[in-house]
Motif scaffolding. Structure first.
Motif, PDB file in Angstrom:
ATOM      1  N   GLN A  46      68.842  74.426  44.017  1.00  0.00           N
ATOM      2  CA  GLN A  46      68.407  73.028  44.082  1.00  0.00           C
ATOM      3  C   GLN A  46      69.559  72.057  44.366  1.00  0.00           C
ATOM      4  OE1 GLN A  46      67.568  75.262  41.770  1.00  0.00           O
ATOM      5  NE2 GLN A  46      65.415  75.545  42.324  1.00  0.00           N
ATOM      6  N   LYS A  85      61.188  75.067  50.600  1.00  0.00           N
ATOM      7  CA  LYS A  85      60.737  73.660  50.691  1.00  0.00           C
ATOM      8  C   LYS A  85      59.215  73.595  50.736  1.00  0.00           C
ATOM      9  CE  LYS A  85      61.231  69.172  51.689  1.00  0.00           C
ATOM     10  NZ  LYS A  85      59.840  68.807  51.972  1.00  0.00           N
ATOM     11  N   LYS A  86      58.603  74.473  51.522  1.00  0.00           N
ATOM     12  CA  LYS A  86      57.146  74.481  51.648  1.00  0.00           C
ATOM     13  C   LYS A  86      56.479  74.771  50.310  1.00  0.00           C
ATOM     14  CE  LYS A  86      54.998  78.025  53.225  1.00  0.00           C
ATOM     15  NZ  LYS A  86      54.505  79.164  54.047  1.00  0.00           N
ATOM     16  N   HIS A  92      64.561  69.420  49.145  1.00  0.00           N
ATOM     17  CA  HIS A  92      64.839  69.180  50.563  1.00  0.00           C
ATOM     18  C   HIS A  92      65.381  70.445  51.203  1.00  0.00           C
ATOM     19  CE1 HIS A  92      68.780  68.628  48.703  1.00  0.00           C
ATOM     20  NE2 HIS A  92      69.304  68.910  49.877  1.00  0.00           N
ATOM     21  N   ASP A  93      65.327  70.484  52.542  1.00  0.00           N
ATOM     22  CA  ASP A  93      65.791  71.643  53.304  1.00  0.00           C
ATOM     23  C   ASP A  93      67.164  71.320  53.899  1.00  0.00           C
ATOM     24  OD1 ASP A  93      66.303  73.707  55.011  1.00  0.00           O
ATOM     25  OD2 ASP A  93      64.404  73.617  56.094  1.00  0.00           O
TER      26      ASP A  93
END
Length: 295
Positions: A46, A85-86, A92-93
């Motif tokens: 993260q 992320k999905k 965030h990516d």
């Protein structure tokens, strides 16, 4: 050990996308390398941003990793973080602004027909392992099989009365490949005279066996070829894949259509096959320079 989120990702791609065991192993190794970097930096998934990723990639380069290796790492991380992320596992990516390094085009080593003949004539076919090695090399050069496809062949994959074999290639794609008479003859001799001896009373569906009666490994094939190349005095960087490259190059030089070569090699994209046209053009230039009176 990978974080649970990454383990979830690997399970997802293995089940939903049906990727091969080798591909999953490569993804796992890349993610493990990245995980060790994060542990060294005392960071969690993260916490990862694009600057941390760039630091990681620069560290790989400083350790001597090739551009192709770094590019594969970028691809692995890009797919993994898109999944995380999905699924809401990261906010965030960080990979969206990271571009992989350009791969330098590498033309694979190719043996001449004379070098292939020398290599294939070396095994001592009066001995069980020599006969196995002869059949193995003849089949590799006759079909262009990947080494993983070769060691995965079973008796049910042989249709020698039709001069065909079937194999499962990358992406679990099945293909049928014609086999020449010479390779068929040596394969039949191996199956009749050598394989029963190597089995030592055990049962196995695998075609190529080691001296313990178990399936020959990819590393085993590599060792066989390495030893024979040394005996032949060939100075090129030769691997099991070299026979595949040589197969493709030689049939192209003799007039085969590129689409046919694509099918024989099991390439999903013809751009992968087109590298062999560069090799063939190199051979044309060599012949021109050697034989044209004003070259």
């Amino acid at each position: 050990m990978l974080p649970a989120e990454m383990e979830d990702y690997l399970r997802d791609v293995q089940i939903d996308r049906g990727l091969s065991k080798n591909t999953i192993t490569a993804y796992h190794q890349d993610l493990l390398t990245f995980t060790k970097f994060l542990e060294k930096k005392h960071k969690k998934l993260q916490d990862v941003d694009h600057l941390l990723v760039l630091t990681f990639l620069n560290e790989l380069r400083s350790l001597g990793r090739a551009n192709s290796s770094v590019a594969r790492m970028v691809t692995t991380l890009r797919k993994c973080f898109a999944y995380l992320k999905k699924e809401g596992m990261v906010a965030h990516d960080p990979m969206q602004t990271i571009k992989p390094p350009k791969k330098a085009q590498h033309l694979p080593a190719v043996l001449t027909v004379e070098e292939v003949d020398t290599l294939l004539d070396l095994p001592d076919v009066t001995k069980p392992l020599g006969l196995r090695n002869k059949a193995l090399l003849e089949l590799m050069y006759a079909t262009g099989l990947r080494v993983s496809e070769l060691v995965g062949l079973t008796l049910a994959d042989l249709h020698l009365d039709l001069a065909l074999i079937q194999t499962i290639g990358k992406g679990d794609k099945e293909r049928i490949i014609p086999v020449g008479e010479v390779a068929i003859d040596w394969l039949k001799r191996y199956l009749r005279d050598s394989r029963p001896f190597l089995l030592k009373g055990q049962k196995s569906d695998q075609i190529f066996l080691n001296d313990h009666g178990r399936s020959l490994s990819r590393q085993g094939v590599w060792q066989i070829i390495k030893k024979l190349v040394e005996q032949a005095g060939i100075k090129k960087d030769v691997s099991p894949h070299t026979l595949r490259h040589s197969f493709a190059t030689h049939i192209l030089e003799n007039g085969a259509d590129l689409r046919i070569v694509q099918e024989l090699l099991g390439h999903s994209d013809i751009s992968t096959t087109q590298i062999y046209t560069h090799i063939s053009k190199g051979r044309l230039t060599q012949v021109y320079d050697e034989f044209h009176p004003r070259a």
